[in-house]
Design a protein around this motif. Structure first.
Motif, PDB file in Angstrom:
ATOM      1  N   GLU A  66      -4.897   0.147 -10.078  1.00 16.01           N
ATOM      2  CA  GLU A  66      -3.458  -0.154 -10.240  1.00 16.01           C
ATOM      3  C   GLU A  66      -2.640   1.135 -10.293  1.00 16.01           C
ATOM      4  O   GLU A  66      -1.561   1.227  -9.718  1.00 16.01           O
ATOM      5  CB  GLU A  66      -3.193  -0.967 -11.512  1.00 16.01           C
ATOM      6  N   GLU A  67      -3.154   2.147 -11.000  1.00 15.38           N
ATOM      7  CA  GLU A  67      -2.444   3.420 -11.095  1.00 15.38           C
ATOM      8  C   GLU A  67      -2.468   4.147  -9.755  1.00 15.38           C
ATOM      9  O   GLU A  67      -1.480   4.753  -9.344  1.00 15.38           O
ATOM     10  CB  GLU A  67      -3.051   4.294 -12.189  1.00 15.38           C
ATOM     11  N   LEU A  68      -3.591   4.092  -9.055  1.00 13.15           N
ATOM     12  CA  LEU A  68      -3.700   4.712  -7.743  1.00 13.15           C
ATOM     13  C   LEU A  68      -2.681   4.098  -6.781  1.00 13.15           C
ATOM     14  O   LEU A  68      -2.003   4.817  -6.049  1.00 13.15           O
ATOM     15  CB  LEU A  68      -5.119   4.549  -7.193  1.00 13.15           C
ATOM     16  N   GLY A  71      -9.676  16.222 -10.667  1.00 13.70           N
ATOM     17  CA  GLY A  71     -10.138  16.751 -11.950  1.00 13.70           C
ATOM     18  C   GLY A  71      -9.145  16.546 -13.067  1.00 13.70           C
ATOM     19  O   GLY A  71      -9.507  16.380 -14.225  1.00 13.70           O
ATOM     20  N   ALA A  72      -7.876  16.518 -12.700  1.00 13.01           N
ATOM     21  CA  ALA A  72      -6.820  16.317 -13.692  1.00 13.01           C
ATOM     22  C   ALA A  72      -6.589  14.834 -13.960  1.00 13.01           C
ATOM     23  O   ALA A  72      -5.713  14.470 -14.734  1.00 13.01           O
ATOM     24  CB  ALA A  72      -5.525  16.963 -13.217  1.00 13.01           C
ATOM     25  N   GLY A  73      -7.373  13.980 -13.271  1.00 15.19           N
ATOM     26  CA  GLY A  73      -7.180  12.545 -13.447  1.00 15.19           C
ATOM     27  C   GLY A  73      -5.930  12.069 -12.755  1.00 15.19           C
ATOM     28  O   GLY A  73      -5.371  11.049 -13.086  1.00 15.19           O
ATOM     29  N   GLY A  74      -5.510  12.791 -11.720  1.00 22.76           N
ATOM     30  CA  GLY A  74      -4.349  12.405 -10.928  1.00 22.76           C
ATOM     31  C   GLY A  74      -3.224  13.210 -11.365  1.00 22.76           C
ATOM     32  O   GLY A  74      -2.144  13.219 -11.346  1.00 22.76           O
ATOM     33  N   LEU A  87       0.847  -1.185   0.000  1.00 23.40           N
ATOM     34  CA  LEU A  87       0.000   0.000   0.000  1.00 23.40           C
ATOM     35  C   LEU A  87       0.886   1.240   0.000  1.00 23.40           C
ATOM     36  O   LEU A  87       1.759   1.380   0.857  1.00 23.40           O
ATOM     37  CB  LEU A  87      -0.923   0.015   1.227  1.00 23.40           C
ATOM     38  N   LEU A  88       0.677   2.122  -0.959  1.00 23.81           N
ATOM     39  CA  LEU A  88       1.405   3.386  -1.071  1.00 23.81           C
ATOM     40  C   LEU A  88       2.917   3.193  -0.975  1.00 23.81           C
ATOM     41  O   LEU A  88       3.610   3.941  -0.296  1.00 23.81           O
ATOM     42  CB  LEU A  88       0.917   4.388  -0.020  1.00 23.81           C
ATOM     43  N   GLY A  89       3.409   2.191  -1.661  1.00 22.30           N
ATOM     44  CA  GLY A  89       4.849   1.970  -1.736  1.00 22.30           C
ATOM     45  C   GLY A  89       5.446   1.242  -0.550  1.00 22.30           C
ATOM     46  O   GLY A  89       6.664   1.108  -0.456  1.00 22.30           O
ATOM     47  N   ARG A  90       4.625   0.782   0.343  1.00 25.54           N
ATOM     48  CA  ARG A  90       5.130   0.068   1.516  1.00 25.54           C
ATOM     49  C   ARG A  90       4.571  -1.339   1.562  1.00 25.54           C
ATOM     50  O   ARG A  90       3.408  -1.557   1.245  1.00 25.54           O
ATOM     51  CB  ARG A  90       4.749   0.815   2.786  1.00 25.54           C
ATOM     52  N   GLU A  91       5.401  -2.260   1.987  1.00 28.26           N
ATOM     53  CA  GLU A  91       4.962  -3.641   2.210  1.00 28.26           C
ATOM     54  C   GLU A  91       4.628  -3.747   3.694  1.00 28.26           C
ATOM     55  O   GLU A  91       5.485  -3.505   4.551  1.00 28.26           O
ATOM     56  CB  GLU A  91       6.075  -4.618   1.828  1.00 28.26           C
ATOM     57  N   ILE A  92       3.394  -4.079   3.999  1.00 25.18           N
ATOM     58  CA  ILE A  92       2.919  -4.100   5.375  1.00 25.18           C
ATOM     59  C   ILE A  92       2.630  -5.534   5.786  1.00 25.18           C
ATOM     60  O   ILE A  92       1.806  -6.208   5.164  1.00 25.18           O
ATOM     61  CB  ILE A  92       1.637  -3.255   5.509  1.00 25.18           C
TER      62      ILE A  92
END
Length: 179
Positions: A136-138, A176-179, A77-82
């Motif tokens: 996946e992009e999120l 609004g910018a799609g990320g 999650l968010l670049g971390r392995e938990i």
């Protein structure tokens, strides 16, 4: 009627709520999401404390801490392995430093206290941003998005724990910018 101004809050609860919103968007149930979110915010805080010299990194030659029970698996999650474990009722929860399930209820209470009456409004803006991207992009870009909208605080130790302004328009603009 004018839109309400920014929310005065420090960064930790902002990251915690954002991580929970992202985890839910990735399909995790609410209890799992808030437990994971607390782990994400905790690892980010520990890393920043080491960077600022507020906490010491363990020297390479230091003896290893006593072995902890290995978590059976981890979630990303968010670049971390938990590391995760089964909690009450079999729900997946983050493993605390002792390998025990980290409950979600205290995390929810912490976030509610931090945002007060503005919680629903902040959460809605974050949920709109999370929905604006495929899961996946999120998952891949979520931490960078947080860095783009997190409250501004002074650099270095002066900013440690300081409240800044969370501007909801920055979260909405990212959506609004799609990320």
């Amino acid at each position: 009627m004018a839109a309400p101004g920014p929310v005065r809050v420090n960064r930790a609860p902002v990251l915690t709520l954002w991580a929970a919103v992202v985890a839910e968007r990735l399909g995790h149930p609410s209890d799992t999401a808030f437990s994971l979110a607390s782990a994400v915010a905790g690892t980010a805080a520990r890393a920043k404390a080491r960077r600022l010299g507020l906490a010491e990194a363990r020297p390479e030659h230091a003896p290893a801490s006593p072995p902890r029970p290995a978590a059976p698996r981890g979630l990303h999650l968010l670049g971390r392995e938990i590391p995760v474990v089964a909690g009450p009722g079999g729900v997946t929860l983050a493993a605390d430093s002792e390998g025990r399930p980290a409950p979600a209820a205290p995390v929810r209470a912490y976030v509610a206290r931090a945002f007060g009456a503005r919680l629903d409004e902040v959460r809605e803006a974050m949920e709109a941003l999370a929905r604006s991207l495929p899961p996946e992009e999120l998952d891949r870009t979520g931490f960078r998005l947080y860095e783009a909208f997190r409250p501004e605080v002074p650099e270095g130790t002066r900013g440690w724990g300081a409240k800044g302004e969370l501007r909801l328009d920055r979260i909405r603009d990212a959506a609004g910018a799609g990320g």
